[in-house]
Structures are given as structure tokens and as C-alpha cells.
Design a protein around this motif. Structure first.
Motif, short mmCIF file in Angstrom:
data_model
loop_
_atom_site.label_atom_id
_atom_site.label_comp_id
_atom_site.label_asym_id
_atom_site.label_seq_id
_atom_site.Cartn_x
_atom_site.Cartn_y
_atom_site.Cartn_z
N ILE A 118 0.82 -1.20 0.00
CA ILE A 118 0.00 0.00 0.00
C ILE A 118 0.86 1.26 0.00
O ILE A 118 0.64 2.17 -0.80
N ALA A 119 1.84 1.31 0.88
CA ALA A 119 2.69 2.50 0.99
C ALA A 119 3.35 2.90 -0.33
O ALA A 119 3.45 4.10 -0.62
N PRO A 120 3.80 1.94 -1.17
CA PRO A 120 4.43 2.35 -2.43
C PRO A 120 3.51 3.19 -3.33
O PRO A 120 3.98 4.08 -4.04
N HIS A 121 2.20 2.96 -3.25
CA HIS A 121 1.27 3.78 -4.05
C HIS A 121 1.30 5.22 -3.57
O HIS A 121 1.29 6.15 -4.38
N TYR A 122 1.30 5.42 -2.25
CA TYR A 122 1.38 6.77 -1.69
C TYR A 122 2.73 7.41 -2.01
O TYR A 122 2.82 8.59 -2.33
N TYR A 123 3.78 6.63 -1.91
CA TYR A 123 5.13 7.12 -2.21
C TYR A 123 5.21 7.58 -3.66
O TYR A 123 5.69 8.69 -3.94
N ASN A 124 4.73 6.74 -4.56
CA ASN A 124 4.78 7.09 -5.99
C ASN A 124 3.93 8.32 -6.29
O ASN A 124 4.29 9.15 -7.13
N ARG A 125 2.80 8.45 -5.61
CA ARG A 125 1.95 9.63 -5.80
C ARG A 125 2.68 10.89 -5.32
O ARG A 125 2.64 11.93 -5.97
N ALA A 126 3.37 10.78 -4.20
CA ALA A 126 4.13 11.91 -3.68
C ALA A 126 5.23 12.31 -4.66
O ALA A 126 5.44 13.50 -4.91
N ILE A 127 5.91 11.32 -5.23
CA ILE A 127 6.96 11.60 -6.22
C ILE A 127 6.36 12.31 -7.43
O ILE A 127 6.91 13.30 -7.92
N ALA A 128 5.22 11.84 -7.92
CA ALA A 128 4.57 12.47 -9.07
C ALA A 128 4.16 13.91 -8.74
O ALA A 128 4.32 14.80 -9.58
N ASP A 129 3.65 14.13 -7.53
CA ASP A 129 3.27 15.49 -7.12
C ASP A 129 4.48 16.41 -7.08
O ASP A 129 4.42 17.56 -7.53
N VAL A 130 5.60 15.91 -6.55
CA VAL A 130 6.82 16.72 -6.49
C VAL A 130 7.34 17.00 -7.90
O VAL A 130 7.76 18.12 -8.20
N GLN A 131 7.28 16.00 -8.77
CA GLN A 131 7.73 16.20 -10.15
C GLN A 131 6.93 17.31 -10.82
O GLN A 131 7.49 18.17 -11.49
N LEU A 132 5.62 17.29 -10.64
CA LEU A 132 4.77 18.32 -11.23
C LEU A 132 5.10 19.69 -10.65
O LEU A 132 5.24 20.66 -11.39
N HIS A 133 5.26 19.75 -9.34
CA HIS A 133 5.60 21.02 -8.69
C HIS A 133 6.93 21.56 -9.20
O HIS A 133 7.04 22.75 -9.52
N LEU A 134 7.94 20.69 -9.30
CA LEU A 134 9.25 21.13 -9.79
C LEU A 134 9.18 21.55 -11.25
O LEU A 134 9.82 22.53 -11.64
N LYS A 135 8.42 20.83 -12.05
CA LYS A 135 8.28 21.19 -13.46
C LYS A 135 7.69 22.60 -13.58
O LYS A 135 8.20 23.43 -14.34
N GLU A 136 6.64 22.87 -12.82
CA GLU A 136 6.02 24.20 -12.85
C GLU A 136 7.00 25.26 -12.36
O GLU A 136 7.09 26.34 -12.92
N ARG A 137 7.74 24.92 -11.30
CA ARG A 137 8.69 25.89 -10.74
C ARG A 137 9.82 26.17 -11.72
O ARG A 137 10.23 27.32 -11.91
#
Length: 86
Positions: free
Chosen positions: A53-72
Motif C-alpha cells: 500500500i505505501a508504495p502507491h502513496y510514495y509514488n503519488r508523492a513523487i509524481a506530485d513533487v515532479q509536477l511542482h518542480l516542473k512548474e517551478r
């Protein structure tokens, strides 16, 4: 048809964090479900969450950070273009 399985990332906690997680999980199961499990059983439940279960949350967090960094980075690039002299 055989599917190759990719191994999910295994997330680990520091020993103190793991003890805290086990205690929290044990209390939750007792309070919410009146289910008193021993240390080994609670550890198995935590392991289930950790591996499946935790890997799904981890991967979602990574995707969120990637999007944030891309925008930044796009914003920084735009700021740099604005500094360019004619």
C-alpha cells in the motif's frame, strides 16, 4: 500469458519510527475493532502496508513533487528570459 512483475519499492523506517508505527497500529486495531494482536501479527499487518500500500502513496508523492518542480522550473525559465537584454 505471463506478466513480468516489477518489484515495488520497499520503504523502510528508522527503528524508532517502526516501533511507533507498530504501537499506533496495535492501538488502532484494539480501539476500533476490539482486535488484540500480538507483536508478530501487528508486524505482519505493517509489512503488508509497507510492501503493498505505501508504495502507491510514495509514488503519488513523487509524481506530485515532479509536477511542482516542473512548474517551478518553467517559472524560473520564464524569469530568466525576462532578464535577457536586447
Amino acid at each position: 500469458m505471463s506478466r513480468s512483475k516489477t518489484k515495488a519499492p520497499i520503504l523502510t523506517l528508522a527503528p524508532e519510527q517502526e516501533r511507533e508505527a507498530l504501537d499506533t497500529l496495535k492501538r488502532f486495531l484494539e480501539d476500533r475493532f476490539e482486535l488484540e494482536l500480538g507483536s508478530f501479527e501487528v508486524a505482519e499487518v505493517l509489512e503488508l502496508f509497507t510492501h503493498h500500500i505505501a508504495p502507491h502513496y510514495y509514488n503519488r508523492a513523487i509524481a506530485d513533487v515532479q509536477l511542482h518542480l516542473k512548474e517551478r522550473f518553467e517559472s524560473i525559465e520564464s524569469d530568466l528570459w525576462a532578464l535577457e537584454k536586447p
